[in-house]
Design a protein around this motif. Structure first.
Motif, PDB file in Angstrom:
ATOM      1  N   CYS A  85      15.895 -47.576 -85.668  1.00 42.14           N
ATOM      2  CA  CYS A  85      15.396 -48.866 -86.152  1.00 42.14           C
ATOM      3  C   CYS A  85      15.229 -49.803 -84.958  1.00 42.14           C
ATOM      4  O   CYS A  85      16.141 -49.941 -84.142  1.00 42.14           O
ATOM      5  CB  CYS A  85      16.368 -49.472 -87.151  1.00 42.14           C
ATOM      6  N   ASN A 113      13.915 -52.988 -85.538  1.00 44.53           N
ATOM      7  CA  ASN A 113      13.680 -54.302 -86.112  1.00 44.53           C
ATOM      8  C   ASN A 113      14.702 -55.306 -85.534  1.00 44.53           C
ATOM      9  O   ASN A 113      15.601 -54.915 -84.787  1.00 44.53           O
ATOM     10  CB  ASN A 113      13.759 -54.217 -87.641  1.00 44.53           C
ATOM     11  N   VAL A 114      14.554 -56.580 -85.927  1.00 44.01           N
ATOM     12  CA  VAL A 114      15.279 -57.664 -85.256  1.00 44.01           C
ATOM     13  C   VAL A 114      16.776 -57.441 -85.039  1.00 44.01           C
ATOM     14  O   VAL A 114      17.251 -57.468 -83.900  1.00 44.01           O
ATOM     15  CB  VAL A 114      15.063 -58.999 -86.017  1.00 44.01           C
ATOM     16  N   ALA A 115      17.520 -57.192 -86.130  1.00 44.51           N
ATOM     17  CA  ALA A 115      18.982 -57.079 -85.987  1.00 44.51           C
ATOM     18  C   ALA A 115      19.344 -55.948 -85.018  1.00 44.51           C
ATOM     19  O   ALA A 115      20.237 -56.097 -84.186  1.00 44.51           O
ATOM     20  CB  ALA A 115      19.629 -56.841 -87.353  1.00 44.51           C
ATOM     21  N   CYS A 116      18.634 -54.834 -85.116  1.00 43.91           N
ATOM     22  CA  CYS A 116      18.937 -53.699 -84.240  1.00 43.91           C
ATOM     23  C   CYS A 116      18.496 -53.993 -82.812  1.00 43.91           C
ATOM     24  O   CYS A 116      19.179 -53.624 -81.852  1.00 43.91           O
ATOM     25  CB  CYS A 116      18.288 -52.438 -84.789  1.00 43.91           C
ATOM     26  N   ALA A 131      21.041 -49.128 -85.953  1.00 44.71           N
ATOM     27  CA  ALA A 131      21.123 -47.988 -86.857  1.00 44.71           C
ATOM     28  C   ALA A 131      19.994 -46.994 -86.601  1.00 44.71           C
ATOM     29  O   ALA A 131      18.933 -47.346 -86.090  1.00 44.71           O
ATOM     30  CB  ALA A 131      21.064 -48.476 -88.301  1.00 44.71           C
ATOM     31  N   CYS A 136      13.246 -51.945 -90.571  1.00 42.34           N
ATOM     32  CA  CYS A 136      14.622 -52.101 -91.035  1.00 42.34           C
ATOM     33  C   CYS A 136      15.067 -50.961 -91.960  1.00 42.34           C
ATOM     34  O   CYS A 136      14.407 -50.629 -92.928  1.00 42.34           O
ATOM     35  CB  CYS A 136      14.772 -53.438 -91.748  1.00 42.34           C
ATOM     36  N   LEU A 137      16.216 -50.382 -91.621  1.00 41.20           N
ATOM     37  CA  LEU A 137      16.780 -49.295 -92.438  1.00 41.20           C
ATOM     38  C   LEU A 137      17.759 -49.836 -93.477  1.00 41.20           C
ATOM     39  O   LEU A 137      18.405 -49.067 -94.182  1.00 41.20           O
ATOM     40  CB  LEU A 137      17.505 -48.288 -91.536  1.00 41.20           C
ATOM     41  N   GLY A 138      17.889 -51.149 -93.521  1.00 36.11           N
ATOM     42  CA  GLY A 138      18.810 -51.747 -94.495  1.00 36.11           C
ATOM     43  C   GLY A 138      20.262 -51.626 -94.072  1.00 36.11           C
ATOM     44  O   GLY A 138      21.155 -51.695 -94.914  1.00 36.11           O
ATOM     45  N   ALA A 139      20.481 -51.422 -92.787  1.00 37.64           N
ATOM     46  CA  ALA A 139      21.855 -51.296 -92.295  1.00 37.64           C
ATOM     47  C   ALA A 139      22.086 -52.348 -91.204  1.00 37.64           C
ATOM     48  O   ALA A 139      22.759 -52.092 -90.210  1.00 37.64           O
ATOM     49  CB  ALA A 139      22.079 -49.891 -91.759  1.00 37.64           C
ATOM     50  N   CYS A 140      21.531 -53.543 -91.404  1.00 40.24           N
ATOM     51  CA  CYS A 140      21.567 -54.589 -90.366  1.00 40.24           C
ATOM     52  C   CYS A 140      22.984 -54.998 -89.996  1.00 40.24           C
ATOM     53  O   CYS A 140      23.243 -55.361 -88.858  1.00 40.24           O
ATOM     54  CB  CYS A 140      20.804 -55.827 -90.826  1.00 40.24           C
TER      55      CYS A 140
HETATM   56  S1  FES Z   1      17.130 -54.373 -88.521  1.00 40.04           S
HETATM   57 FE1  FES Z   1      17.832 -52.366 -88.122  1.00 40.04          FE
HETATM   58  S2  FES Z   1      18.774 -51.817 -89.983  1.00 40.04           S
HETATM   59 FE2  FES Z   1      18.018 -53.787 -90.411  1.00 40.04          FE
END
Ligand code: FES
Length: 164
Positions: free
Chosen positions: A86, A88-91, A136, A127-131
Motif C-alpha cells: 500500500c 496510500n497516505v497513511a502507509c 501494510a 488503501c488496504l484498510g489497515a491504516c
Molecule cells: S493507507 Fe495503507 S492501509 Fe490505509
C-alpha cells in the motif's frame, strides 16, 4: 444456465451453487464469482471472464468492466506470491515508498512486474484498510502489517523457495 465452461472447473460451479441461495440473483454474484474464478489460475484470462459471464448470464464486457475496476482481480498472470504494497497516505507517511524501493531492489523487478522464476509479482495498492497498522502489504490473501525493511526482507527470503 451454463453448468460447465471452457476453462473453469467443476469446482467453480460447485462453489457457486453453494453461494447462490445467499444472493438475490445471479448478477449479485459477480464479485464472488470473480473471486472464485481467480482461485483457479491466479488470474482472470479472457476465457475465464467469458465463463464467468456465461455463468452469470451477462455479456463478457460487463464482467471485464467489473474485474478491471477492482485491483484485487488480476487481468494478467501473476507470480505465485503477489505482493501488494500500500502506498496510500497513511502507509506513505510511515515509509511505504522506501519499502517499495527496497522490494524492487531485492526482487530485481519494477513495481508491476513478475520475477523471471514466476515466484513474485510486485504491485502498488491503494488503501488496504489497515491504516492504523501502516505500512501494510498483502501477500496473496494475507495481510502483513507494521511492515518494515527487516520484516519485508524476512518475508521475501522465507518465500523465495519451497511453497509460496
Ligand atoms: S493507507 Fe495503507 S492501509 Fe490505509
Amino acid at each position: 444456465m451454463a453448468t460447465t465452461g471452457k476453462v473453469l472447473s467443476e469446482k467453480f460451479y460447485t462453489a457457486m451453487k453453494k453461494l447462490e441461495p445467499r444472493y438475490p440473483n445471479k448478477k449479485a454474484l459477480i464479485l464472488p464469482a470473480l473471486h472464485e474464478a481467480q482461485k483457479e489460475h491466479g488470474w482472470l484470462s479472457k476465457e475465464t471472464l467469458e465463463d464467468v459471464a456465461n455463468y452469470i448470464g451477462v455479456h463478457p464486457a460487463q464482467i471485464r468492466e467489473v474485474a478491471s475496476f477492482y485491483t484485487m482481480y488480476n487481468l494478467k498472470p501473476v507470480g505465485k506470491m503477489h505482493l501488494k504494497i500500500c502506498t496510500n497516505v497513511a502507509c506513505c507517511l510511515r515509509g511505504a515508498d522506501e519499502l517499495m524501493e527496497y522490494a524492487e531492489k531485492k526482487l530485481a523487478i519494477k513495481c508491476g512486474e513478475t520475477t523471471p522464476d514466476g515466484r513474485f509479482t510486485l504491485s502498488e495498492e491503494e488503501c488496504l484498510g489497515a491504516c492504523t497498522t501502516a505500512p501494510a502489504m498483502m501477500a496473496n490473501d494475507d495481510y502483513i502489517e507494521n511492515l518494515d525493511i527487516n520484516s519485508l526482507s524476512d518475508f521475501i527470503e522465507k518465500n523465495k523457495g519451497g511453497q509460496a
